[in-house]
Motif scaffolding. Structure first.
Motif, PDB file in Angstrom:
ATOM      1  N   ILE B 311       0.845  -1.196   0.000  1.00  0.00           N
ATOM      2  CA  ILE B 311       0.000   0.000   0.000  1.00  0.00           C
ATOM      3  C   ILE B 311       0.880   1.246   0.000  1.00  0.00           C
ATOM      4  O   ILE B 311       0.671   2.187  -0.758  1.00  0.00           O
ATOM      5  CB  ILE B 311      -0.925   0.019   1.227  1.00  0.00           C
ATOM      6  N   TYR B 315       1.941   4.147  -3.840  1.00  0.00           N
ATOM      7  CA  TYR B 315       1.005   5.270  -3.751  1.00  0.00           C
ATOM      8  C   TYR B 315       1.019   6.121  -4.999  1.00  0.00           C
ATOM      9  O   TYR B 315       0.005   6.628  -5.437  1.00  0.00           O
ATOM     10  CB  TYR B 315       1.305   6.117  -2.519  1.00  0.00           C
ATOM     11  N   ALA B 318      -0.393   4.089  -8.457  1.00  0.00           N
ATOM     12  CA  ALA B 318      -1.758   3.594  -8.626  1.00  0.00           C
ATOM     13  C   ALA B 318      -2.504   4.466  -9.615  1.00  0.00           C
ATOM     14  O   ALA B 318      -3.216   5.395  -9.253  1.00  0.00           O
ATOM     15  CB  ALA B 318      -2.479   3.570  -7.289  1.00  0.00           C
ATOM     16  N   ARG B 324      -6.050   0.961  -7.861  1.00  0.00           N
ATOM     17  CA  ARG B 324      -6.394   1.672  -6.643  1.00  0.00           C
ATOM     18  C   ARG B 324      -7.355   0.843  -5.787  1.00  0.00           C
ATOM     19  O   ARG B 324      -7.246   0.780  -4.570  1.00  0.00           O
ATOM     20  CB  ARG B 324      -7.013   3.023  -6.998  1.00  0.00           C
ATOM     21  N   ARG B 327      -5.655  -1.945  -4.014  1.00  0.00           N
ATOM     22  CA  ARG B 327      -4.975  -1.422  -2.828  1.00  0.00           C
ATOM     23  C   ARG B 327      -5.952  -1.229  -1.682  1.00  0.00           C
ATOM     24  O   ARG B 327      -5.662  -1.533  -0.532  1.00  0.00           O
ATOM     25  CB  ARG B 327      -4.333  -0.086  -3.209  1.00  0.00           C
TER      26      ARG B 327
END
Lengths: 296, 361
Positions: B311, B315, B318, B324, B327
């Motif tokens: 995660i 960042y 994504a 996204r 995640r």
């Protein structure tokens, strides 16, 4: 049953006893060792990289010497101020409820439990949630929503402060003796006034240190800022823009391949740890001195 | 004569009515008692303020429920869009590269997402770290509560607390520049040499990053939590237990084993689970040393990735919606797991320390 007279057995027990003592001492030394190593190395690397520029300049592009983290320090300050504005009043309010109104009730017990559990939720999850709540491009109710911003970072940190502040406030209020409350109520002071001006004020050193503890905890948080405050290599003090933060900047510099940036990362880490150690020591000092003892 | 009604037991709801009734009585009894009347009416107003104050504080306290619901709701909405596409299989499935026939797990380019390597990485690094941290933490707790001379107790407890206050990012920084090189040069060859035949420590990873490094730094980070809670639980064991065992002629270790550890075991299990919860969600330090490759290797010296690290690490990358969402699903899983783990741990610790007179802070 025969009484034990076997000397080898007695010797074995004595040896086991000593061995365990030795092991426990060894374990303690092993635990303290990384702490000492971290601090020694941090001071060694950080001190040699610290300079006035670090506090007054913004980062320079790769390859250029010098530069500092002034924007990150200011950014951290803004984020933490915003977080405190959100986290401290709500947290203290929750603590007051738990200690003064809900003592022993099922509701209070479940809130206390939830606060403890919330304390254990990883900060990265807070970051993802704050992203979904504020930053995600789907969110467009207000102009401040829908993009990376200092506001979103502050909210994420503020939410993280609430359970900690709430629980420490409660613990401190529980230490205030009942006689103080009864005295206030006996004089005809309304309950809200008695809580705010008598109970909370009596416990205020403890509550303030609890807030500082929460503050110190979120001051070093990086994970929730990754998706929210994002970081910024220029000056920015706007709540509506991405903003630099000290831990975030340390992270970016630490994983970069440049020596010059590594140095800045160490200097930043030293500044951060000094702030945190100061806060924690203060907490320790106040709680061990027992400011509240005078009241009981 | 002023007759004030009996107000010995007056719940706040009734206080207001009683007071205005009293004020009326005063009114009719003597017109000169306006001062008392004003006072009582003022109290009446403050009863209303009391109620507002109560509600306000209640709202603050309820906000904690609100936060949990908000996080759960946001993460569920964020990931529900994809639930049909991923399903529960998201955590188990494996893709195979059509050309090389090697397993693929996380391929944002072709839109293949599977959380299997991250679940694996999180579990392996957390349990390895517990393996290192638990004996040490219990050792420290035993030393601090049962053996330590009084002079040292305060400073040592403070130092272990300080260990808990160091931010994750600083552990990560230290791990990258000090711990990983140390492990790479001294420890990893030793492990490969002595335990290489198990297959768990095989292969040479020139970076030194990987599960072992992550587990060591995690162990250092969760140690203070486990040891301080274990200490709390052990302090809560009544002194009579220790005295009884000692009176039967036990040595100090036998006293600790039979009198203290046995009584505190539930709480110690709770402390360990709490440490596990912290290890599962630890992000920055792990991200910096685990290597961040979404693969599963048998060797613990190989690079890997954990749920939190993926995660944090992706960042900026994504870009696609699916990425996204994937995640967010991992975030939701992490949230649910840590909530459960923490709840169990808290219940266990509370079962032991509830009602205990000692508070170890």
């Amino acid at each position: 049953m025969k009484l034990e007279t076997n000397t080898t057995r007695a010797r074995f027990r004595a040896i086991t006893d000593n061995a365990v003592t030795l092991l426990a001492v060894l374990a303690t030394v092993l635990v303290i060792a990384p702490l000492v190593a971290i601090f020694a190395y941090l001071i060694y690397r950080g001190y040699s990289s610290l300079s006035l520029d670090f506090f007054t300049r913004i980062p320079k592009p790769v390859g250029e010497k010098g530069g500092g983290m002034a924007n990150a320090i200011v950014g951290s300050g803004i984020l933490l101020a915003l977080a405190s504005v959100i986290g401290v009043p709500i947290g203290i309010g929750g603590g007051i409820f738990l200690a003064e109104f809900g003592r022993g009730t099922k509701l209070a017990n479940s809130i206390r439990f939830t606060a403890d559990v919330l304390n254990g939720v990883p900060s990265i999850v807070m970051g993802v949630a704050a992203y979904a709540l504020i930053v995600s491009p789907h969110v467009r109710y207000l102009p401040i929503l829908g993009h990376f911003s200092a506001f979103s970072g502050g909210v994420a940190l503020g939410i993280m402060m609430i359970p900690t502040v709430c629980r420490t406030t409660e613990e401190m209020l529980l230490m205030v003796p009942h006689a103080v409350r009864e005295a206030a109520l006996g004089l005809g002071v309304p309950n809200w006034r008695s809580v705010l001006s008598i109970t909370v004020r009596t416990a205020s050193p403890g509550i303030i240190t609890g807030c500082m503890l929460a503050f110190a905890r979120v001051a070093g948080e990086t994970a929730p800022l990754i998706f929210t405050a994002l970081g910024n290599s220029f000056w920015s003090t706007s709540l509506n823009e991405p903003i630099a933060a000290l831990p975030l900047q340390i992270y970016v510099y630490a994983i970069s391949p440049y020596d010059e940036w590594h140095k800045l990362a160490w200097a930043g880490a030293l500044v951060l740890i000094v702030l945190i150690v100061l806060a924690v020591s203060l907490v320790r000092y106040v709680t061990s001195r027992g400011v509240l003892k005078g009241a009981s | 004569m002023i007759q004030v009604p009996e107000t010995r037991i007056s719940p706040p709801q009734q206080r207001h009515e009683l007071q205005s009734a009293a004020a009326q009585q005063i009114d009719s009894a003597s017109p000169k008692a306006s001062e008392i009347r004003n006072f009582l009416l003022h109290r009446g107003n403050s009863a209303l303020a009391d109620r507002w104050f109560h509600v306000l504080m209640l709202l603050c306290a309820l906000s904690i429920f609100g936060i949990v619901l908000l996080i759960a709701g946001e993460l569920t909405i964020g990931s529900s869009l994809s639930w049909g596409q991923f399903g529960f299989n998201f955590f188990f499935k494996t893709y195979f590269d059509p050309n090389t026939h090697l397993p693929m797990y996380w391929d944002p380019v072709n839109g293949h997402f599977s959380a299997l390597p991250f679940v694996y990485g999180t579990l392996v690094s957390s349990f390895l770290s517990l393996l290192i941290a638990v004996p040490l933490a219990i050792g420290v707790a035993v030393f601090l509560t049962e053996m330590c001379p009084g002079v040292l107790r305060g400073p040592l407890a403070f130092l272990t607390e300080l260990l808990a206050a160091i931010p994750s990012i600083i552990y990560g920084l230290w791990a990258v520049f000090v711990l990983v090189p140390l492990l790479r040069v001294y420890v990893n060859p030793l492990l490969t040499g002595s335990l290489g035949w198990t297959g768990l420590f095989s292969g040479d990873n020139p970076t030194g990053l990987g599960f072992v490094s992550a587990a060591v730094i995690l162990a250092i980070m969760i140690l203070p939590i486990i040891s301080s809670l274990t200490r709390e639980v052990m302090i809560a064991v009544p002194h009579s237990q220790r005295e009884a065992v000692l009176a039967l002629g036990a040595t100090r270790w036998e006293m600790i084993r039979m009198g203290v550890l046995r009584n505190a075991r539930i709480g110690i299990v709770g402390a360990v689970i709490l440490g596990l919860g912290r290890a599962l969600g630890e992000t920055m330090a792990v991200t910096m040393v685990i290597g961040n490759t979404p693969e599963i290797h048998r060797s613990l010296l190989a690079n890997g990735a954990s749920m939190a690290s993926v995660i944090a690490n992706e960042y900026a990358e994504a870009t696609s919606n699916l990425h996204r969402i994937a995640r967010t699903v991992i975030g939701l899983a992490l949230f649910v797991v840590t909530i459960l783990v923490n709840a169990v741990a808290r219940l266990l610790v509370w079962a032991v320390t509830r009602g205990a007179p000692a508070r170890s802070r």
